[in-house]
Design a protein around this motif. Structure first.
Motif, short mmCIF file in Angstrom:
data_model
loop_
_atom_site.label_atom_id
_atom_site.label_comp_id
_atom_site.label_asym_id
_atom_site.label_seq_id
_atom_site.Cartn_x
_atom_site.Cartn_y
_atom_site.Cartn_z
N GLY A 91 -10.78 13.24 -42.57
CA GLY A 91 -11.56 12.84 -41.64
C GLY A 91 -10.74 12.11 -40.58
N ASN A 92 -11.71 11.47 -39.71
CA ASN A 92 -11.12 10.56 -38.75
C ASN A 92 -10.89 9.27 -39.20
OD1 ASN A 92 -10.49 10.06 -35.88
ND2 ASN A 92 -12.42 9.06 -35.47
N SER A 95 -7.05 8.79 -35.82
CA SER A 95 -5.75 9.73 -36.26
C SER A 95 -6.83 10.76 -37.02
CB SER A 95 -5.04 8.79 -37.10
OG SER A 95 -4.07 9.68 -37.83
N ASN A 96 -6.24 12.09 -37.04
CA ASN A 96 -6.51 13.28 -37.92
C ASN A 96 -5.39 13.69 -38.77
OD1 ASN A 96 -5.05 14.26 -35.86
ND2 ASN A 96 -5.98 16.25 -36.19
N VAL A 97 -4.37 13.02 -38.90
CA VAL A 97 -3.44 13.42 -39.62
C VAL A 97 -3.16 12.55 -40.84
CG1 VAL A 97 -2.19 14.70 -38.02
CG2 VAL A 97 -1.29 12.25 -37.93
#
Lengths: 506, 280
Positions: free
Chosen positions: B19-20, B13-15
């Motif tokens: 970062g990831n 997820s980027n949100v």
């Protein structure tokens, strides 16, 4: 209507594209180079494919000149002195590029541009250097009009590398393709992030696993064309492919395939490669008289043959009786394991074959996961990729890729399409790339869903240029037509989008 | 073995933080926000069985004890079940052990900087997280809480001690509007805002900007921006109708808030010192 007439009346072909097509047609009238009946039969069945390389090879498929030597010694044939400043350097390159042959007629490797130009760039004011590089890139896009034209940067951060990224973003060109040679110890996170941002906006650069390539080829390797690993001052003679799905059609079961049909087809492809390589070296004039050879910009012993495969996924699914791709290769452990067994068998047999004129590679050909061509349709996915439409989550897709990428020193790769929010979070993309390269991924490409410049299967096209062709207008880039075919027949632009499944918490 | 109700795990997820990250969404929330975009995570399944017959893929059934069972291998994610659920719950919840959740995180570990627990409301699962987080941190990964602020962090500091930070929702500041919108009092949320700031564990604050609610939006943004300054990010979220229950869509709006409208509040926040305010 004759084939020649069709070519010269085609409204979508530029003059140069007509010329190339007519030359190809002329070449096809010769039958000096003959193969066994079994070869032709397998080719007719679609199990073997020569990528339309032409029946009379008059140059190696891919040539990777030693541009450092050019800058050191100049070129006698082209009457070029070693460059003394940035203007001279780009001028020397622009001229030289026009004389580097390849299967496409355009140079597939432009050099490690950052390393080559950095000493000259550092002597200039940044704005001036940027202007010169802008004109250089414009020259490449408008003269070397083919998306298989490829430049490399990295692993280190350089002013030239940064300028090239800035210009790539600003200019939004499909040519050249660009690769960052990524090494976790030599490539800073800051430079890698700049590359990620540029990649999201322009579909380039891609990330190559520098450590993996350097281990196989030495530091002096090039990434050329789509994503081909090759030796600098060398190249690749030829690239035919096993279409594994068609190879599997006459097999009773996986064991029968691996014991009988697979080796049979491998040997036929090796027959094709051997004859072709011998012809290029022994019969054609290239290695005898071309200035690239006589002046030492390439050496014949640094060439090898690229043994290509496509359609591993469909092959495995067929052999296991799986009709739904979503339950097959990549998602299904049994199918993926069969894929590994098949690749082990291919690797073993090809590595046992003593290849002619591949001196720098212990007389061996090297494997290549071919990226597919527009006429493959949905029968054979590129190389060992999971079929479009059946991709699992990005994590699962990477896990599968990481198992297959090490087999292919002459190149393989996968492409990931990111949803729009990723443009604001490049720091969420970099750890994915770093993690996967550390785990054995060879080559990572990405682009943003709504870009104009997009990566089709390995090469770049502009969606707006595909539209031109649809309206029966010409596209300067001779690869646009492949992009259109891959979009129509292979749904190549419909790959899964990596998106956030929840919108921002609300 | 301790188990927690997990609605969903997203490997990349980027949100959900920097970062990831791997995001783990737990089921169950003490708030009932009118603009909630995944109201099916609010309550636990009551086993009424209304959804069972509505599943076109026959992924739902009842077991011998009358409990609703979900078979993920048959599920086609059509969301029919959550649409018919009268309880703002979901039958697609897995009760997972710490080890099972860890297994998913280990797979994603090479590619992520850390994990974020969300929901529902993650702090309802504090006992579970107290076991999970130290093990994740041993892997060199960070652990963030994505919280609605209903849990008083100061009263029981154990969870903060094993977390790298909290992403806190401040949905409304005016007391009456908070109670109307959320169905609960605002006091603990605002107390947490100050407390998390004071102990350096506030990762970011989020506020949803509602269409046409100029006054309420402004009160909230002014308050938050004045508190946080440049100490952490301030995410200004445009209200989106997707997933919002129909009756509340009618009340709050059937369209996504315009970017420019939300941008006004981000600019306001920045002018008040919240330098890291931005619109999503």
């Amino acid at each position: 209507m004759s084939d020649a007439l069709k070519i010269i009346q085609d409204p979508t072909l530029t003059y140069r594209q007509e010329l190339v097509a007519l030359a190809h047609l002329g070449e096809s009238t010769d039958d000096t180079l003959r193969y066994s009946d079994a070869y032709y039969e397998a080719k007719k069945k679609g199990a073997l494919c020569d990528l339309n390389e032409g029946v009379m090879p008059f140059r190696p498929r891919y040539i990777c000149p030693d541009y450092e030597l050019l800058f050191k010694k100049g070129c006698a044939f082209l009457e070029l002195d070693p460059p003394k400043d940035l203007l001279e350097a780009v001028n020397v390159l622009e001229i030289f590029y026009c004389h580097v042959p390849s299967i496409t007629t355009y140079p597939v490797y432009l050099g490690d541009l950052d390393k080559l130009l950095e000493p000259f760039v550092l002597r200039e004011d940044r704005a001036y250097a940027k202007k010169v590089l802008r004109l250089f890139l414009r020259n490449i896009d408008k003269v070397q009009t083919d998306s298989f034209v490829h430049a490399d940067i990295g692993p280190e951060d350089t002013v030239t590398g940064r300028l090239l990224l800035e210009l790539t973003e600003e200019m939004q060109l499909a040519v050249p393709n660009i690769t960052l040679r990524y090494d976790p110890e030599r490539t800073s996170d800051d430079f890698a992030l700049a590359c990620v941002k540029c990649m999201l906006k322009t579909a380039k650069p891609s990330f190559a696993n520098h450590r993996m390539f350097a281990k196989e080829w030495g530091e002096d390797y090039a990434i050329a064309s789509c994503y081909n690993g090759l030796k600098i001052a060398g190249g690749g003679y030829t690239l035919p492919r096993l279409r594994l799905y068609e190879c599997s059609l006459d097999a009773k079961d996986p064991d029968d395939f691996i014991a009988r049909e697979l080796p049979r087809h491998i040997d036929l492809q090796l027959e094709y490669m051997d004859k072709r390589v011998k012809f290029i070296v022994e019969e054609s004039s290239f290695f005898k008289t071309n200035f690239l050879v006589t002046e030492g910009f390439v050496k014949q012993e640094n060439f090898t043959g690229m043994f290509g495969v496509v359609g591993l996924a469909e092959c495995c699914n067929h052999l296991l009786g799986i009709t739904d791709n979503k339950k097959g290769f990549g998602m299904n452990e049994q199918a993926t394991k069969l894929g590994l067994r098949i690749m082990d068998a291919i690797e073993k047999r090809v590595s046992e074959h003593v290849a002619p004129y591949c001196d720098a590679f212990d007389h061996r050909y090297r494997l290549h996961a071919q990226v597919g061509i527009d006429t493959d349709g949905m029968d054979d996915s590129p190389g060992t990729r999971i079929p479009i439409g059946a991709e699992p989550t990005m994590l699962e897709q990477l896990e599968v890729n990481e198992q297959f990428h090490p087999y292919f020193p002459t190149g393989t790769g996968d492409i990931f399409k990111f949803e729009e929010t990723y443009i604001k979070t490049p720091e969420a993309v970099l750890p994915i790339i770093k993690g996967s390269l550390a785990r054995g991924l060879r080559y990572f490409s990405g682009y943003l869903e709504n870009n104009d410049v997009v990566r089709v299967t390995g090469y770049l096209v502009k969606k707006s240029e595909i539209e031109k062709l649809r309206q029966k207008k010409q596209s300067l880039n001779q690869v646009t037509v492949f992009g259109m075919g891959a979009q129509d027949g292979g749904h190549a632009l419909d790959r899964r989008v990596q998106h956030h499944e929840e919108s921002a918490r609300q | 073995m301790r188990k927690a109700p997990v609605n969903k795990i997203i490997s990349f997820s980027n949100v959900d933080g920097p970062g990831n990250r791997t995001s783990i969404f737990f089921q169950g929330c003490p708030f009932n926000c009118r603009f909630c975009h995944n109201p099916e995570t609010i309550n636990l399944c009551e086993n009424c069985g209304l959804c069972v017959d509505k599943c076109p893929a026959r992924a739902l059934s009842r077991d011998g004890d009358g409990r609703v069972r979900w078979d993920p291998s048959l599920c086609v994610q059509c969301d029919s079940c959550i649409r018919v659920c009268p309880h703002d719950a979901s039958p697609r919840v897995r009760y997972m052990t710490v080890e099972e959740v860890l297994h998913e995180i280990r797979r994603a570990a090479p590619y992520i900087g850390g994990i974020t627990v969300s929901g529902g409301e993650c702090t309802l699962q504090n006992d579970f997280l107290l076991e999970l987080f130290p093990l994740v941190r041993q892997m060199g990964k960070t652990c963030l809480l994505d919280s609605n602020g209903s849990f008083d962090f100061e009263k029981d500091p154990r969870i903060l001690a094993v977390s790298d930070g909290v992403m806190l929702d401040v949905k409304a500041v005016s007391p009456a509007w908070h109670e109307h919108l959320i169905g609960a009092k605002r006091d603990t949320v605002l107390k947490n805002l100050d407390y998390l700031l004071s102990v350096g564990k506030l990762q970011e604050v989020r506020t949803v900007i509602l269409p046409g609610r100029d006054e309420e939006n402004e009160v909230t943004v002014r308050y938050v921006a004045g508190r946080i300054g440049s100490a952490c990010g301030y995410k200004i979220i445009r209200y989106r109708p997707f997933g919002v229950r129909e009756k509340y869509q009618k009340e709050l709006g059937e369209f996504t808030v315009e970017e420019e409208y939300a941008e006004r509040y981000a600019a306001l926040a920045r002018s008040l010192g919240a330098s890291q305010a931005y619109v999503v």
